[in-house]
Design a protein around this motif. Structure first.
Motif, mmCIF file in Angstrom:
data_model
loop_
_atom_site.group_PDB
_atom_site.id
_atom_site.type_symbol
_atom_site.label_atom_id
_atom_site.label_comp_id
_atom_site.label_asym_id
_atom_site.label_seq_id
_atom_site.Cartn_x
_atom_site.Cartn_y
_atom_site.Cartn_z
ATOM 1 N N SER A 84 60.356 37.841 14.382
ATOM 2 C CA SER A 84 61.248 38.305 13.659
ATOM 3 C C SER A 84 61.499 39.656 13.231
ATOM 4 C CB SER A 84 61.728 37.290 12.504
ATOM 5 O OG SER A 84 60.680 37.418 11.499
ATOM 6 N N GLY A 85 60.479 40.408 12.961
ATOM 7 C CA GLY A 85 60.309 41.631 12.662
ATOM 8 C C GLY A 85 58.949 42.214 12.390
ATOM 9 N N THR A 86 58.864 43.178 11.794
ATOM 10 C CA THR A 86 57.499 43.861 11.579
ATOM 11 C C THR A 86 56.759 42.888 10.439
ATOM 12 O OG1 THR A 86 58.245 46.172 11.830
ATOM 13 C CG2 THR A 86 56.280 45.917 10.660
ATOM 14 N N ASN A 91 64.791 34.324 19.114
ATOM 15 C CA ASN A 91 66.136 35.025 18.905
ATOM 16 C C ASN A 91 66.276 35.726 20.177
ATOM 17 O OD1 ASN A 91 68.002 36.751 18.346
ATOM 18 N ND2 ASN A 91 67.069 37.648 16.567
ATOM 19 N N ILE A 92 66.775 34.815 21.242
ATOM 20 C CA ILE A 92 67.291 35.266 22.649
ATOM 21 C C ILE A 92 68.126 36.466 22.532
ATOM 22 C CG2 ILE A 92 67.841 34.537 24.926
ATOM 23 C CD1 ILE A 92 67.272 31.554 23.885
ATOM 24 N N ALA A 93 69.236 36.412 21.924
ATOM 25 C CA ALA A 93 70.153 37.156 21.827
ATOM 26 C C ALA A 93 69.484 38.755 21.277
ATOM 27 C CB ALA A 93 71.417 36.868 21.126
ATOM 28 N N GLY A 94 68.679 38.492 20.127
ATOM 29 C CA GLY A 94 68.106 39.590 19.744
ATOM 30 C C GLY A 94 67.148 40.255 20.640
ATOM 31 N N ALA A 95 66.229 39.656 21.507
ATOM 32 C CA ALA A 95 65.343 40.131 22.165
ATOM 33 C C ALA A 95 66.096 41.054 23.220
ATOM 34 C CB ALA A 95 64.466 38.891 22.714
ATOM 35 N N ILE A 96 67.219 40.491 23.942
ATOM 36 C CA ILE A 96 68.075 41.105 24.620
ATOM 37 C C ILE A 96 68.737 42.303 24.385
ATOM 38 C CG2 ILE A 96 69.849 40.808 26.506
ATOM 39 C CD1 ILE A 96 69.066 37.806 26.609
ATOM 40 N N GLY A 97 69.144 41.958 23.282
ATOM 41 C CA GLY A 97 69.760 43.326 22.572
ATOM 42 C C GLY A 97 68.731 44.525 22.245
ATOM 43 N N LEU A 98 67.496 44.160 22.041
ATOM 44 C CA LEU A 98 66.516 45.099 21.700
ATOM 45 C C LEU A 98 66.099 45.616 23.038
ATOM 46 C CD1 LEU A 98 64.081 46.528 20.183
ATOM 47 C CD2 LEU A 98 62.745 44.595 20.554
#
Lengths: 431, 155
Positions: free
Chosen positions: A118-120, A305-312
């Motif tokens: 989810s983050g650092t 976080n599928i959308a998050g990974a793709i957004g990254l």
């Protein structure tokens, strides 16, 4: 170059058709065009044009990232892995493509070393709980520095309390630089791990992590690099650094919130027990025991976080299209401008004057409390952060309760820094 | 008590109505804060500290028992705007009977003053926490007054 397939063909097609659109004739970034990619930068706050100088907290998002998220939810949303239908297959491919992009971005030898978190904060907690829980014992030491963000302090305090290991701290000097001489005493055969930031969020200091990693390895310790601040400004190469773990967040590098990365050396990850239990991280579950999946999936329990990974992935493409060197060069110019401009403000003292620093202008004023300054700047449309920046030990070291922090990104301008200086004159006038 | 809580609130609303832009409002608030009686250093202790503020805020209760109890307090911050917000809270809450303190609609007043954005718990200026602290002082004073009433008289 073989580009991985993308779920944003129209956006990428558009960008690749105009590869020079963000650059002027001499190949320099055209900041006006660049800013047009970030819709939020055009808004007004309290009736004034927004001057966004809170990039160390989070960066704004460019259109390719926003449109990728939009397209994902409109056209490709499905749960990943194990799906046999077409949309699940598309989502899985996009997610795994994002992992490959991250791997390429940090020069990881393999995408199996790239864990989505989810983050650092979660990345560091994962290492503390999984690696630390399995490897630390009474008498062992974890070494951090005095300039760490709370997220690179507290997980180690927790795991040390649990395992009986102790936490030791590299001091910093009055410029906000590591006191490297102290390593002779601090880095010993008891040191099992050095967990250190590559760039301080509160001071902007860039630490000489390459040489620290060599010294730590020579002492037999593993090294975790907190790259939350450095990735957006410096870019990282995990093979060149030769670090064992590296953590960063998507939202500080123009990507979505709630997605981050833990890089781990593959052999190390293979030896580590799971962090969270659940679906996705297992090979086989029986009621009398389960067999765990291989990395990276072992550490990605549940629907990610599928959308998050793709957004990254889209954010990384964007950064690469600008070029990390160009970003660093542009930001160095901005930092120099800001250092000089703020230096001309009577009663202002910069906190963090390291010889090697980037993108952060942290300061105190002899005429106003940071909170007053932040509130008065806000009314002028200037967004800065005030407080301890989740680095209370840094504040204690400098014997100050808080600072005002203006933090820069590649899309900031000299004019915005001048607005900050003018805004501070208003703070003085009102105080 | 010189004027009623209602009149104190109306006075503030009238004063703020005369102010123009944000700058005049902030200047006025900061001036109000400057006129606060400074808190004795010996009272700046952890028990009096109000958390939830980026500045350091101390709030010292001064309760006069009675029926009803009278709520008073002194408070100070190291930030000028927060001191002004404290001065506004003192106009409304200081030296008032506990039931009035509990019944008062602080949010409604701050909205009329154009300061309601400052009352949000996500704004780290301590205003939200100070209002909560003052209300809980009043609630506890009422409870101990009720307990005292419920106890049989010993004489």
């Amino acid at each position: 170059m073989n580009k991985p397939p993308s779920i944003t063909p129209s956006i990428e097609a558009e960008r690749s058709a105009h590869p020079g659109e963000l650059f002027d004739d001499r190949g320099n970034l055209d900041i006006d065009r660049l800013r047009a990619d970030f819709p939020l930068l055009a808004r007004k706050v309290h009736g004034k044009p927004l001057v966004y100088l809170d990039n160390a907290a989070t960066t704004q998002k460019p259109l390719p990232v926003i449109e990728t998220l939009d397209r994902y939810y409109r056209m490709h949303n499905a749960n990943i892995h194990r799906g046999i239908h077409a949309v699940a297959e598309e989502a899985t491919e996009a997610f795994e493509t994002a992992r490959k992009r991250v791997a390429a971005f940090i020069n990881s030898p393999s995408e199996r070393s790239v864990i989505f978190t989810s983050g650092t904060t979660e990345s560091i907690n994962l290492v503390a709980r999984s690696w630390g829980g399995a490897n630390l014992k009474p008498g062992d030491e974890v070494l951090i520095s005095h300039m760490e963000h709370h997220s690179n302090i507290v997980p180690w305090q927790l795991i040390c309390a649990q395992t009986g290991a102790s936490l030791r701290v590299i001091p910093i000097d009055d410029h906000g630089q590591l006191v490297l001489d102290s390593l002779d005493d601090l880095l010993t055969e008891r040191t099992r791990l050095l967990a250190i930031t590559q760039m301080s969020n509160a001071l902007g200091t860039i630490n000489p992590v390459s040489s620290l990693i060599k010294r730590a390895h020579a002492a037999g310790a593993k090294v975790l690099i907190d790259a939350a601040q450095s990735v957006p400004h410096l870019g990282v190469d995990v093979q060149d650094l030769d670090c064992d773990f590296l953590a960063f967040s998507g939202h500080k590098v123009f990507g979505p919130t709630g997605i981050g990365v833990l890089y781990g050396r593959e052999a190390l990850l293979e030896s580590m027990p799971p962090f969270l239990g659940g679906g996705e991280m297992i090979k086989q579950v029986r009621l009398d025991g389960s067999e765990f999946n291989d990395p990276p999936y072992r550490f990605e329990a549940g629907t990610p976080n599928i959308a998050g990974a793709i957004g990254l992935g889209a954010a990384i493409d964007y950064v690469q299209s600008l070029g990390p060197e160009r970003i660093a060069q542009r930001e160095a110019a901005l930092l120099a401008w800001g250092t000089e401009a703020l230096g001309s403000v009577p009663g202002l003292r910069l906190i963090g004057t390291a010889a090697q620093k980037a993108a952060v202008l942290s300061f105190v004023l002899d005429f106003a409390h940071p909170l007053d300054a932040g509130m008065i700047l806000d009314r002028q449309g200037i967004a800065v952060r005030t407080g301890h920046h989740c680095a209370q030990p840094v504040m204690d070291r400098f014997k100050i309760p808080a600072t005002v922090r203006a933090s820069l990104a590649v899309y900031n301008t000299e004019r915005e820094i001048d607005s900050l200086v003018q805004g501070l004159e208003k703070v003085r006038d009102l105080s | 008590m010189t004027i009623t809580q209602h009149d104190a609130a109306e006075e503030l609303v009238e004063a703020f109505a005369l102010l123009g832009d944000w700058e005049e409002r902030y200047r006025f608030i900061i001036d109000l804060g400057r006129r606060l009686e400074p808190l004795d250093e010996s009272l700046k202790i952890e028990a009096h500290r109000v958390h939830g503020c980026q500045s350091t805020v101390y709030l010292v209760p001064r309760i006069q028992s009675g029926d009803p109890p009278i709520i008073d307090f002194q408070a100070q911050s190291d930030a000028a705007i927060v001191n002004g917000l404290i001065a506004i809270l003192r106009r409304i809450y200081a030296d008032r009977p506990a039931p009035e303190v509990l019944a008062f609609d602080a949010h409604g007043l701050l909205k009329r003053l154009g300061l309601d954005e400052h009352l949000s718990p996500t704004r780290r200026n301590g205003l939200h926490e100070m209002v909560k602290r003052i209300q809980s002082l009043a609630r506890r004073a009422m409870e101990s007054a009720a307990d005292a009433d419920a106890r049989p008289s010993s004489c």
